[in-house]
Design an enzyme around this catalytic site. Structure first.
Site, PDB file in Angstrom:
ATOM      1  N   GLU A  87      -6.146  -7.828  -0.294  1.00  0.00           N
ATOM      2  CA  GLU A  87      -6.870  -7.579   0.951  1.00  0.00           C
ATOM      3  C   GLU A  87      -8.325  -7.286   0.622  1.00  0.00           C
ATOM      4  O   GLU A  87      -8.621  -6.503  -0.291  1.00  0.00           O
ATOM      5  CB  GLU A  87      -6.295  -6.377   1.713  1.00  0.00           C
ATOM      6  CG  GLU A  87      -4.895  -6.568   2.253  1.00  0.00           C
ATOM      7  CD  GLU A  87      -4.415  -5.367   3.078  1.00  0.00           C
ATOM      8  OE1 GLU A  87      -5.276  -4.556   3.505  1.00  0.00           O
ATOM      9  OE2 GLU A  87      -3.199  -5.220   3.280  1.00  0.00           O
ATOM     10  N   GLU A 129       0.777  -1.246   0.000  1.00  0.00           N
ATOM     11  CA  GLU A 129       0.000   0.000   0.000  1.00  0.00           C
ATOM     12  C   GLU A 129       0.810   1.300   0.000  1.00  0.00           C
ATOM     13  O   GLU A 129       0.702   2.102   0.948  1.00  0.00           O
ATOM     14  CB  GLU A 129      -0.973   0.004   1.183  1.00  0.00           C
ATOM     15  CG  GLU A 129      -2.040  -1.066   1.071  1.00  0.00           C
ATOM     16  CD  GLU A 129      -3.155  -0.925   2.107  1.00  0.00           C
ATOM     17  OE1 GLU A 129      -3.043  -0.085   3.030  1.00  0.00           O
ATOM     18  OE2 GLU A 129      -4.155  -1.653   1.980  1.00  0.00           O
TER      19      GLU A 129
END
Length: 381
Positions: free
Chosen positions: A310, A201
């Site tokens: 995710e 991320e």
């Protein structure tokens, strides 16, 4: 939403439960990394589905027909990135490695992929930098759990969970980043069941800069002789599927190349109103499909494979339908998606973290697991 606002929200999704962190200020100042854990480690002793008062892990939903099964399907295994300001930290106090019993539980159900999160500063002490020697104790911990996973025939994604930060600064030197990955890849290049997840991320960084770092690492890893492993790359803006175009990732990553032609784009997606994963309330029952549709079209148009690294949501009817809908959508014939991973398992999430899927009693075990995940097994051969 501005990056600073999103940072403060996403931080809490990746942090341990409130009882496990020092303070909200500590978390936010740590740029979305987990806080120091003080919850005592817990270990599941059973690898079999367990019964809960809210349901069981025996799937009762009808298996979809005419689908393209996932190659990689499983969970994130979180814990070694906890206590992010304690470098190198103390095992069992600041951080914890995944429990083998958790791996046993999910492989027993048929899942085959585990994303193992860890910290770059523990692997590479800041005193010697990204190109210096690895911390042998921490590397041994990672190697031990990776070998346990792959020894069961499953896949282990190794994930430096640093948001493209190291030693409190944005990573911008592609040579150092690539060298770090070449050195880490060398530890696992004989194991084809290891997957290299280049960075968790990135945010607050231009998509073109993130792409350059990712491409540099891909090229260097392959040149070093690690040619059999899948590599997954992530984009800026927390690699969100729903913002893949608006963040600039779509334009920046169209030129991604892999000499081994074994690469995928990893995206993440949460289903609450702001996409942060901090609320168990989903927008509606179709939000999973809605937030994946643009990214899916982009993957197809550019001939890339995708991995949903995710996804998380609450254990309620709307969210269960939304997650199940997303899984079904991703398994349509001709889909570019290789698989999906739930956020998250891990020994220290505690009893109140709504997306915890740590056996035997994580809150996602009793309903999400049997109703929204298990129906999309088995994995493809």
């Amino acid at each position: 939403m501005a990056n600073v606002a999103v940072s403060a929200i996403v931080v809490l999704r990746h942090a341990p439960p409130a009882a496990s962190v020092q303070s909200a200020t500590h978390i936010v100042n740590s740029q979305c990394l987990p806080g120091t854990a003080t919850v005592a480690p817990t270990t599941s002793t059973s690898a079999k589905p367990t019964t809960s008062t809210k349901g069981t892990t025996t799937s009762t939903a009808a298996a979809p027909t005419g689908t393209q099964k996932f190659k990689y399907f499983g969970v994130n295994e979180s814990g070694a990135e906890f206590g992010n300001t304690a470098w190198p930290g103390t095992l069992g106090k600041d951080y914890i490695w995944p429990a083998p019993s958790s791996i046993d539980y999910f492989t027993g159900l048929g899942f085959n992929t585990f994303r193992v999160t860890f910290l770059m500063e523990r692997m590479s002490p800041p005193a010697t930098g990204l190109t210096g020697p690895f911390n042998s104790t921490y590397l041994s911990g990672l190697t031990t759990i990776v070998n346990y996973i792959t020894g069961k025939g499953a896949y282990a994604l190794i994930d430096p969970h640093n948001f493209m930060r190291y030693n409190n600064a944005i990573i911008s030197d592609s040579t150092q980043f690539s060298t770090w990955w070449v050195n880490l890849a060398a530890q696992f290049k004989s194991n084809s069941h290891v997957i290299f997840d280049l960075q968790n991320e990135p945010y607050g960084i231009a998509a073109t800069s993130v792409f350059s770092l990712m491409q540099s690492a891909v090229t260097a890893i392959r040149a070093s002789g690690a040619t059999s492993q899948l590599i997954v790359v992530e984009g800026t803006s927390y690699t969100g599927a729903w913002t893949w175009t608006s963040s600039g990732n779509a334009a920046a990553f169209t030129g991604l190349k892999d000499p081994s032609n074994n690469i995928a784009i990893e995206m993440h997606q949460y289903l609450d109103s702001d996409g942060s994963g901090t609320s168990g309330t989903c927008v509606d029952s179709t939000i999973g499909v809605d937030r994946l549709s643009d990214a899916t079209a982009w993957l197809k148009a550019n001939n890339f494979k995708g991995l949903l690294g995710e996804i998380g949501a609450g254990s309620n009817t709307v969210c269960i339908e939304a997650v199940s809908g997303a899984m079904a959508y991703m398994q349509q014939p001709g889909s570019p998606w290789l698989g999906a991973l739930w956020w998250a398992a891990g020994p220290w999430w505690g009893a109140t973290y709504f997306t915890s899927i740590e056996p035997p009693s994580g809150l996602a075990i009793s309903q999400i697991l049997p109703q929204a995940l298990q129906p999309y097994l088995p994995v493809s051969a």
